[in-house]
Design an enzyme around this catalytic site. Structure first.
Site, short mmCIF file in Angstrom:
data_model
loop_
_atom_site.label_atom_id
_atom_site.label_comp_id
_atom_site.label_asym_id
_atom_site.label_seq_id
_atom_site.Cartn_x
_atom_site.Cartn_y
_atom_site.Cartn_z
N ASP A 80 0.80 -1.23 0.00
CA ASP A 80 0.00 0.00 0.00
C ASP A 80 0.83 1.28 0.00
O ASP A 80 1.96 1.31 0.45
CB ASP A 80 -0.97 0.02 1.19
N GLU A 138 -0.85 -1.85 5.10
CA GLU A 138 -0.02 -1.85 6.31
C GLU A 138 -0.12 -0.52 7.03
O GLU A 138 -0.07 -0.45 8.26
CB GLU A 138 1.46 -2.14 5.95
N GLU A 139 -0.26 0.56 6.24
CA GLU A 139 -0.21 1.91 6.83
C GLU A 139 -1.43 2.21 7.70
O GLU A 139 -1.38 3.06 8.57
CB GLU A 139 -0.10 2.97 5.73
N ARG A 176 17.03 -6.81 15.47
CA ARG A 176 17.43 -7.18 16.82
C ARG A 176 16.54 -8.32 17.31
O ARG A 176 15.41 -8.49 16.84
CB ARG A 176 17.34 -6.00 17.78
N HIS A 362 7.62 8.77 4.55
CA HIS A 362 6.35 9.52 4.66
C HIS A 362 6.53 11.00 4.29
O HIS A 362 5.66 11.80 4.62
CB HIS A 362 5.72 9.40 6.06
ZN LIG Z 1 5.05 3.82 6.47
ZN LIG Z 2 6.25 1.05 5.77
#
Ligand SMILES: [Zn+2]
Ligand SMILES: [Zn+2]
Length: 391
Positions: A80, A138-139, A176, A362
């Site tokens: 996305d 995902e956002e 990590r 972003h």
């Molecule tokens: Zn993002």
């Molecule tokens: Zn991302």
């Protein structure tokens, strides 16, 4: 810097970059990734990979089933874009007004398609199954949960997720063991007082003054209530109230976010927010409505998978394979890693000649070093081989 890009990946460099640019030019927001999903499905099918479409609304799953029995390893990319108007001047600029791939998900999709292409040619040597997960949204709204509800993790033994990362130098792979990204909770606050004449406060309850006290008190949670060895953030990001300089405002709206690396800590913080709000209500005679919504949980990497990643990354980037400090950002990869052992890692992609972080994710002129696509794809190939799926 030693860089060992896998020759099979180097051979398809232009194909990977073309796919990335095609997707970059045609960005789609969460659950609207119809063109992107169709492109992914077509490509996977052309490789002889078994494809399932419309998984988690607009997601795609590709299964590469090997000749021999073995584990199922999932590799995940997100597809996305964001509601941002691209301002950078690049030949592959977004053609969709107000929508832009400003986080690098176009690159993630291209990386995974490149890896699928190479591995599809090794099908006859493959033990077990590789599942390529292309998820939507995902956002926002956690597309991962829709994919999981539709069964994308059924039979999966382990999962890896990638993120291009402009805050790291090109040639670095960072991750990590344990928590690598934060749990996010969003906060909506409505302070209701009693408005009145700005010169006659008697009989009013000044919602702006109440809000000022509330914000100050909220900022004592991390500094005074948390174990200083734990990490957490409380941010009040918006505040709106009042219309006139000489009128006492009757209400104030605020929004904020809470970040922590475990549900336990974020739970303690939100409990404390509620207590403080009740105390401020009593102290000032106001009403405070709280709407605290749980966002993505913390992304917690499996320590064994992390070791595998470091080994794979070391083969590609040498000492560029790094253990990093966790980030306060959130990722819906967290949901997969709650269900099966998972490892999420960052692929250094800071644009050529620019210090890390100069072109942040972003932002409206976001772009990354496309050579990082080859690094990411090579690491995934090494990962798959270390898990002995190819022999
Ligand atoms: Zn993002
Ligand atoms: Zn991302």
């Amino acid at each position: 810097m030693t860089l060992n890009i896998r020759p099979e990946i180097a051979a398809i460099e232009s194909e990977i970059i073309d796919i990335r640019r095609d997707i970059h030019m045609h960005p789609e927001q969460g659950f609207e990734e119809h063109r992107t999903a169709a492109l992914v499905a077509k490509k996977l099918r052309s490789l002889g990979i078994h494809v399932l479409e419309k998984v988690g609304k607009t997601g795609v799953i590709g299964d590469l089933v090997g000749k021999y029995p073995g584990p199922t390893i999932a590799l995940r990319a997100d597809m996305d874009a964001l509601p941002i108007q691209e301002t950078g001047d690049i030949p592959y600029k977004s053609k969709n007004k107000g929508v832009m791939h400003a986080c690098g998900h176009d690159g993630h999709t291209a990386i995974l398609l490149g890896v699928a292409r190479v591995l599809s040619e090794q099908k006859n040597f493959l033990h077990g199954r590789l599942r390529f997960i292309f998820q939507p949204s995902e956002e926002k709204d956690g597309g991962a949960t829709y994919m999981i509800d539709d069964g994308c993790l059924d039979g999966v033994d382990e999962i890896y997720g990638i993120h291009l990362w402009n805050y790291s130098k090109f040639g670095e792979i960072g991750s990590r063991p344990g928590a690598v990204l934060a749990a996010t909770d969003s906060l909506k606050i409505l302070v209701k007082g009693v408005g009145g004449h700005g010169a006659m406060p008697q009989g009013t309850v000044d919602s702006i003054m109440v809000s000022a006290n509330l914000i100050n008190a909220l900022q004592t949670i991390v500094s005074r209530n948390m174990d200083p060895l734990e990490s957490a953030v409380v941010t009040v990001g918006t505040i709106h109230g009042g219309d006139n300089h000489n009128v006492i405002a009757s209400s104030v709206k605020m929004e904020g976010t809470v970040r922590a690396f475990s549900k336990k800590i974020s739970g303690q913080i939100t409990d404390r927010i509620r207590q403080i709000a009740r105390g401020i209500e009593t102290a000032f005679g106001a009403t405070i409505e709280l709407d605290i919504e749980s966002g993505y949980p913390a992304t917690v990497n499996d320590p064994k998978l992390f070791e595998v990643l470091m080994k794979a990354a070391g083969k590609v980037v040498g000492d560029g394979a790094r253990i990093i400090t966790p980030f306060m950002g959130g990722e819906d990869f967290a949901y997969y890693a709650q269900k099966v052992p998972g490892c999420f890692f960052f692929i250094g992609s800071s644009p050529k000649g620019l210090p890390p972080g100069t072109v942040p994710h972003h932002c409206s002129h976001f772009d990354f070093d496309e050579k990082a696509l080859l690094v990411g794809a090579s690491v995934l190939l090494e990962l798959v081989e270390i898990r002995s799926v190819i022999s």
